[in-house]
Design a protein around this motif. Structure first.
Motif, PDB file in Angstrom:
ATOM      1  N   HIS A 378       0.760  -0.512  -0.274  1.00  0.00           N
ATOM      2  CA  HIS A 378       0.147  -0.318  -0.148  1.00  0.00           C
ATOM      3  C   HIS A 378       1.063   1.408  -0.409  1.00  0.00           C
ATOM      4  CE1 HIS A 378      -3.551   2.523   1.361  1.00  0.00           C
ATOM      5  NE2 HIS A 378      -2.146   3.106   1.823  1.00  0.00           N
ATOM      6  N   GLY A 386       5.723   0.600   0.016  1.00  0.00           N
ATOM      7  CA  GLY A 386       4.370   0.507   0.077  1.00  0.00           C
ATOM      8  C   GLY A 386       5.043  -0.745   0.842  1.00  0.00           C
ATOM      9  N   ALA A 390       4.093  -2.677   6.246  1.00  0.00           N
ATOM     10  CA  ALA A 390       4.083  -3.723   7.082  1.00  0.00           C
ATOM     11  C   ALA A 390       5.290  -4.693   7.375  1.00  0.00           C
ATOM     12  CB  ALA A 390       3.742  -3.986   5.654  1.00  0.00           C
TER      13      ALA A 390
HETATM   14  N1  LIG Z   1       3.921  10.384   8.567  1.00  0.00           N
HETATM   15  C1  LIG Z   1       3.139  10.256   7.334  1.00  0.00           C
HETATM   16  N2  LIG Z   1       1.648  10.642   7.145  1.00  0.00           N
HETATM   17  C2  LIG Z   1       1.600  11.057   6.475  1.00  0.00           C
HETATM   18  N3  LIG Z   1       1.201   9.531   5.564  1.00  0.00           N
HETATM   19  C3  LIG Z   1       1.927   8.222   5.797  1.00  0.00           C
HETATM   20  C4  LIG Z   1       3.118   8.527   6.595  1.00  0.00           C
HETATM   21  N4  LIG Z   1       3.834   7.495   6.796  1.00  0.00           N
HETATM   22  C5  LIG Z   1       3.332   6.187   6.224  1.00  0.00           C
HETATM   23  N5  LIG Z   1       2.170   7.180   5.193  1.00  0.00           N
HETATM   24  C6  LIG Z   1       0.865   7.062   3.884  1.00  0.00           C
HETATM   25  O1  LIG Z   1       1.831   4.618   3.876  1.00  0.00           O
HETATM   26  C7  LIG Z   1       1.709   4.659   2.552  1.00  0.00           C
HETATM   27  C8  LIG Z   1       3.134   3.259   3.348  1.00  0.00           C
HETATM   28  O2  LIG Z   1       3.906   3.634   3.898  1.00  0.00           O
HETATM   29  P1  LIG Z   1       5.210   2.929   3.299  1.00  0.00           P
HETATM   30  O3  LIG Z   1       4.240   1.165   3.819  1.00  0.00           O
HETATM   31  O4  LIG Z   1       6.564   2.911   4.499  1.00  0.00           O
HETATM   32  O5  LIG Z   1       5.242   3.185   1.995  1.00  0.00           O
HETATM   33  P2  LIG Z   1       5.976   3.581   1.390  1.00  0.00           P
HETATM   34  O6  LIG Z   1       7.057   4.365   2.173  1.00  0.00           O
HETATM   35  O7  LIG Z   1       7.053   3.291   0.782  1.00  0.00           O
HETATM   36  O8  LIG Z   1       4.687   4.354   0.444  1.00  0.00           O
HETATM   37  C9  LIG Z   1       2.886   5.800   2.584  1.00  0.00           C
HETATM   38  O9  LIG Z   1       2.716   5.873   1.121  1.00  0.00           O
HETATM   39  C10 LIG Z   1       2.008   6.776   2.522  1.00  0.00           C
HETATM   40  O10 LIG Z   1       0.624   7.114   1.831  1.00  0.00           O
END
Ligand SMILES: Nc1ncnc2c1ncn2[C@@H]1O[C@H](COP(=O)(O)OP(=O)(O)O)[C@@H](O)[C@H]1O
Ligand SMILES: [Mg+2]
Length: 423
Positions: A378, A386, A390
């Motif tokens: 996601h 994403g 996870a």
């Molecule tokens: N601190 C945050 N503020 C806003 N949205 C966040 C934050 N951390 C994560 N997200 C949302 O969660 C999604 C998934 O994060 P992550 O699993 O780390 O995957 P990635 O960083 O590769 O997108 C991000 O793409 C973002 O949309």
């Protein structure tokens, strides 16, 4: 839709049953209420008839006469009887009254009793027959005192207990209580069933998630292993190519892009392998504060503040895995923040748990996505994979902990990691 219908069906069924029960109770109560009124009136009429008979036959109806009548009619429910003069004065009475009204035409329910007031009965006494029949005397003139009373009769008051009607009322009360209790039982049972079904659904969802993750894990590890070596070779050769090409130049930019994409793929394979790494933890006595500060020093690049909150005790943790969770969450916070926005990491070591909160001033997690962002793959970021959250969740859950996303007061996101001390 259909599953939510099935899971709610006990409640719908209960609502239908309760509605049916309540409707029938209301109908019965209404019918009985009307019948009760009718039977009460009938009982009153019966007493009035008895009184009228006595008046008609010319018997003396002073208080002693009324007491005798009351005694005769006690079985039928008569409790009080009074004859009023035309000025509403009580000329004679028997029994004790509960009501006060003396207006003719009154029919008043007084708890267990009914009070009825009638104008002195006017009956159509038969004219005395010429043969001298005196059993039915002619009606007296309304202005003359009769029946041993000292003034002409104005009105008659009776109070009686409508026995049949009261019994009906009591039975309806019992019926209403029984229906109320039955409704409660039905609703209680429905709620209990619904809770059971919800719990089952939740368990099933968790099982399903576990199964999906297991399959995904297996597939991913195979792919990652297969990709890793050719990828390393591809990246190495691309780097050599970059070095061999003149700088600056379009050819070199293209080769650099190959290196960039290969690096990204490399990250994906390491992330995947991290994600599916075996579940066994290697716990050791860890200085939680040192761990947090270490991570911040490594990736914070001057953009992260560690908020000091009291002494942080040592915890038994798998430091490398918890570190990975922290790195992922803090990295996300930095990526989400505006260039001058600072990220705040607050670690508290309550006796029962280590709590780490990461706050940023970015756009925040969109409402409704607080759970889905932890699902593998996601991502909303252009170059995102994403797997960060996870992996973080998996690492935290291996420690029997929880990780939750929420909104920071005043804007931004807030991620809370709780690792219980007790394993
Ligand atoms: N601190 C945050 N503020 C806003 N949205 C966040 C934050 N951390 C994560 N997200 C949302 O969660 C999604 C998934 O994060 P992550 O699993 O780390 O995957 P990635 O960083 O590769 O997108 C991000 O793409 C973002 O949309
Ligand atoms: Mg991320």
């Amino acid at each position: 839709m259909s599953s939510s219908w099935t899971s709610r069906s006990p409640l719908v069924l209960a609502a239908v049953v309760v509605a049916a029960l309540v409707t029938s109770a209301v109908l019965v109560a209404r019918t009985v209420g009307a019948a009760r009124d009718g039977t009460a009136r009938d009982a009153g009429e019966a007493s009035m008839v008895a009184l009228r008979e006595r008046l008609r036959s010319g018997q003396s109806l002073d208080s002693a006469g009324l007491a005798e009548l009351l005694e005769d009619e006690r079985q039928q429910g008569l409790r009080y009887i009074a004859l009023l003069g035309q000025d509403d004065r009580v000329l004679a009475s028997a029994g004790t009254a509960t009501g006060m009204t003396t207006a003719p035409g009154t029919f008043e329910m007084l708890g267990e009793r009914v009070r009825m007031v009638r104008r002195a009965p006017v009956w159509r006494g038969r004219r005395p027959r010429p043969d001298g029949d005196t059993t039915h005397p002619a009606p007296p003139s309304p202005a003359t005192p009769t029946h041993g009373l000292d003034a002409p009769l104005g009105a008659v008051v009776i109070e009686f207990e409508p026995l049949v009607a009261n019994r009906l009322r009591d039975e309806v009360r019992i019926l209403v209580i029984v229906i109320g209790a039955a409704s409660l039982v039905v609703v209680g049972f429905a709620i209990w069933t619904l809770r059971g079904a919800r719990q089952r659904d939740k368990l099933q969802a968790e099982l399903e998630r576990g199964r999906r993750l297991a399959v995904l894990g297996e597939m991913s590890s195979v792919i990652a292993h297969e990709v890793k070596n050719p990828l390393a070779s591809l990246k190495g050769h691309a780097q050599l190519l970059v070095e061999a090409l003149p700088e600056p130049g379009p050819q070199r930019t293209k080769a650099e892009r190959v290196v960039g994409e290969a690096t990204r793929l490399e990250r994906l394979t390491t992330d995947l392998l991290d994600f599916v790494r075996s579940g066994e933890l290697r716990r050791e006595d860890t200085d939680a504060r040192a761990l947090v500060e270490d991570v911040v020093a490594e990736i914070g690049a001057g953009r992260v503040d560690v908020v000091p909150v009291g002494e942080l005790q040592h915890f038994s943790l798998d430091a490398s895995r918890l570190r990975q969770a922290l790195v992922n969450v803090i990295q996300n916070a930095i990526q989400a923040s505006p260039p001058d926005g600072r990220v705040e990491v607050e670690a508290t070591g309550a006796r029962s748990a280590l709590v780490i909160v990461v706050r940023d001033r970015g756009p925040g997690v969109p409402p409704g996505e607080e759970k889905t962002i932890f699902e593998p793959f996601h991502t909303k970021r252009n170059k995102g994979i994403g797997l960060g959250l996870a992996i973080a969740r998996r690492m935290v859950e291996l420690h029997n902990g929880t990780i939750d996303a929420g909104a920071r007061a005043g804007g931004g996101a807030e991620f809370t990691i709780v690792i219980p001390r007790k394993v």
